[in-house]
Design an enzyme around this catalytic site. Sequence first.
Site, PDB file in Angstrom:
ATOM      1  N   TYR A  72      47.426  13.877  90.167  1.00  0.00           N
ATOM      2  CA  TYR A  72      47.126  14.610  88.932  1.00  0.00           C
ATOM      3  C   TYR A  72      48.215  15.633  88.626  1.00  0.00           C
ATOM      4  O   TYR A  72      48.675  15.760  87.497  1.00  0.00           O
ATOM      5  CB  TYR A  72      45.770  15.317  89.056  1.00  0.00           C
ATOM      6  N   PHE A 124      60.034  10.579  59.192  1.00  0.00           N
ATOM      7  CA  PHE A 124      59.208   9.428  59.554  1.00  0.00           C
ATOM      8  C   PHE A 124      57.756   9.709  59.145  1.00  0.00           C
ATOM      9  O   PHE A 124      57.348  10.856  59.021  1.00  0.00           O
ATOM     10  CB  PHE A 124      59.311   9.184  61.059  1.00  0.00           C
ATOM     11  N   ASP A 125      56.954   8.645  58.943  1.00  0.00           N
ATOM     12  CA  ASP A 125      55.605   8.851  58.379  1.00  0.00           C
ATOM     13  C   ASP A 125      54.695   9.725  59.243  1.00  0.00           C
ATOM     14  O   ASP A 125      53.963  10.560  58.722  1.00  0.00           O
ATOM     15  CB  ASP A 125      54.932   7.522  58.005  1.00  0.00           C
ATOM     16  N   ASP A 214      64.267  14.172  65.977  1.00  0.00           N
ATOM     17  CA  ASP A 214      63.297  13.099  66.147  1.00  0.00           C
ATOM     18  C   ASP A 214      64.115  11.942  66.710  1.00  0.00           C
ATOM     19  O   ASP A 214      64.871  11.299  65.986  1.00  0.00           O
ATOM     20  CB  ASP A 214      62.663  12.775  64.786  1.00  0.00           C
ATOM     21  N   ALA A 216      63.636   8.962  68.528  1.00  0.00           N
ATOM     22  CA  ALA A 216      63.142   7.648  68.956  1.00  0.00           C
ATOM     23  C   ALA A 216      64.276   6.641  69.207  1.00  0.00           C
ATOM     24  O   ALA A 216      64.257   5.913  70.191  1.00  0.00           O
ATOM     25  CB  ALA A 216      62.168   7.098  67.920  1.00  0.00           C
ATOM     26  N   LYS A 257      60.485   3.138  71.660  1.00  0.00           N
ATOM     27  CA  LYS A 257      61.672   2.591  71.000  1.00  0.00           C
ATOM     28  C   LYS A 257      62.796   2.460  72.047  1.00  0.00           C
ATOM     29  O   LYS A 257      62.789   1.529  72.816  1.00  0.00           O
ATOM     30  CB  LYS A 257      62.121   3.467  69.839  1.00  0.00           C
ATOM     31  N   HIS A 449      48.357   3.557  54.921  1.00  0.00           N
ATOM     32  CA  HIS A 449      48.879   2.186  55.059  1.00  0.00           C
ATOM     33  C   HIS A 449      48.316   1.438  56.261  1.00  0.00           C
ATOM     34  O   HIS A 449      48.226   0.226  56.255  1.00  0.00           O
ATOM     35  CB  HIS A 449      50.409   2.199  55.117  1.00  0.00           C
TER      36      HIS A 449
HETATM   37  C1  LIG Z   1      57.919   5.670  66.088  1.00  0.00           C
HETATM   38  C2  LIG Z   1      58.464   6.915  65.586  1.00  0.00           C
HETATM   39  C3  LIG Z   1      57.753   8.118  65.709  1.00  0.00           C
HETATM   40  C4  LIG Z   1      56.352   8.191  66.280  1.00  0.00           C
HETATM   41  O1  LIG Z   1      56.284   7.670  67.553  1.00  0.00           O
HETATM   42  P1  LIG Z   1      54.989   6.904  68.095  1.00  0.00           P
HETATM   43  O2  LIG Z   1      55.344   6.608  69.508  1.00  0.00           O
HETATM   44  O3  LIG Z   1      54.788   5.689  67.258  1.00  0.00           O
HETATM   45  O4  LIG Z   1      53.837   7.836  67.992  1.00  0.00           O
HETATM   46  C5  LIG Z   1      58.357   9.255  65.224  1.00  0.00           C
HETATM   47  N1  LIG Z   1      59.563   9.232  64.638  1.00  0.00           N
HETATM   48  C6  LIG Z   1      60.269   8.099  64.508  1.00  0.00           C
HETATM   49  C7  LIG Z   1      61.609   8.119  63.871  1.00  0.00           C
HETATM   50  C8  LIG Z   1      59.745   6.899  64.963  1.00  0.00           C
HETATM   51  O5  LIG Z   1      60.431   5.777  64.790  1.00  0.00           O
END
Ligand SMILES: *Cc1c(COP(=O)(O)O)cnc(C)c1O
Length: 457
Positions: A72, A124-125, A214, A216, A257, A449
């Site tokens: 843990y 990103f969304d 961000d 990813a 990613k 969406h």
């Molecule tokens: C996928 C993604 C996120 C969110 O990540 P999740 O693992 O899907 O929650 C944030 N920003 C970008 C640019 C992404 O491609």
Amino acid sequence: MELPFAESYKIKMVETIRKSNREEREQWIREAKYNLFRLKSEQVFIDLLTDSGTGAMSDKQWAEMLLGDESYAGASSFYKLKEAVKDITGFDYFLPTHQGRAAENVLFSVLVKEENIVPGNSHFDTTKGHIEFRKAFAVDCTIDEAFDTTLLHPFKGNVDLGKLEEVLNKDCDKVPFIIVTITCNSSGGQPVSMENLRSVRKLADRYHKLIVFDSARFAENAYFIKIREKGYETKTIREIAREMFSYADAMTMSCKKDAIVNMGGFIGMRDPLLFEQASVFNIMFEGYITYGGLSGRDMNAIAIGLYEGTEFDYLETRVRQVEYLGNKLISYGIPLQLPVGGHGVFVDAKRFLSNLPKEQFQAQTLAVQLYLESGVRGVEIGALLADRDPVTRENRYPVLEFLRLAIPRRVYTNNHMDLVAASLKNIFDRRNDVTQGFKILKEANIMRHFTVELDLA
Ligand SMILES: *Cc1c(COP(=O)(O)O)cnc(C)c1O
């Protein structure tokens, strides 16, 4: 004879996928209310819905899964990942989270307040969702070139420094941080140049603002810097990544990613105080600070994935496959975001289905057509995703309507890409017959969406 390009890996395990016929697909998509998220995966032949969490882990990653420490608190898997994060990104402080949006949730719980303004390059969304959920605003400062799909520009993810300075000038007190998405998913997997990152840093320093990356697809961004930006030709991907991150104060990461795992995320930070504040929310929302919603085995797989995802040969294989599909489509005359991005091909649905009114959701219509044609699942990056304005509740119609074909990492062969390209060509040849789009039957208040229900317009 010049040798052709070939993948930097071979296949050790396979998963069977099944073709279907058009009648089956017509029934399934009707039952799914014309929302591709609502399909069962067995109803899909080639799944290009997303490259998120859909990659194939390597033998080394699977081997590390067995070595996971499931304690843990203070698990060795946590320290293994912490070391990898420090080595690849340079961040001293780190919190694991179960995925990227969870990292956003935790970090933004500290940083974003009501009425705040968060400028960035095509948020990103989920990022936008987490900002707007807190009654704050996301302001898009992407360069104008990104919105002309026919224009060739090596770094369409770049932040427009003029637009950013305008926001900082006007509303400085309301800006908690600047967010830079590398690569920029929403504008087509387009990279941000090192020069741009450096300039954003300078501007942020002048206004005493934090920068959050961000991250990813940071490794794909580093790959593009290496092959496109002067002065980086001989640098390694990891050297480039370290320099990129040196311009940020914090980062959020979706490991689904570029860390090539099925689940996971983290936050990287420089400031011990920010780490302390974020830790409270991490414990509340994710789990104790040494696991953050992840199993020890998952953290082990991420640690290995961070190294594999930053190997040049892997990245070259990956990005060239995306380019292979893009070039096929270009040769058929199909309009798409140029140049081809890092993780997928973004078909310009506005130009593809130019006869269809935007109120009938062009990109969604094209996505459904592609599914009906051959069982290939792409995703709409257009008006459905853009959602309604949080204040006026009016539909937002973005400048670009994309059908995104996101390519999972190390999963499909170029034969699959050929089938996808041929399917789209068939639709392109009869594009003038596509005269009916969709209308919304039912939608959620935010990020509609994923669950929206549609009917023929
Ligand atoms: C996928 C993604 C996120 C969110 O990540 P999740 O693992 O899907 O929650 C944030 N920003 C970008 C640019 C992404 O491609």
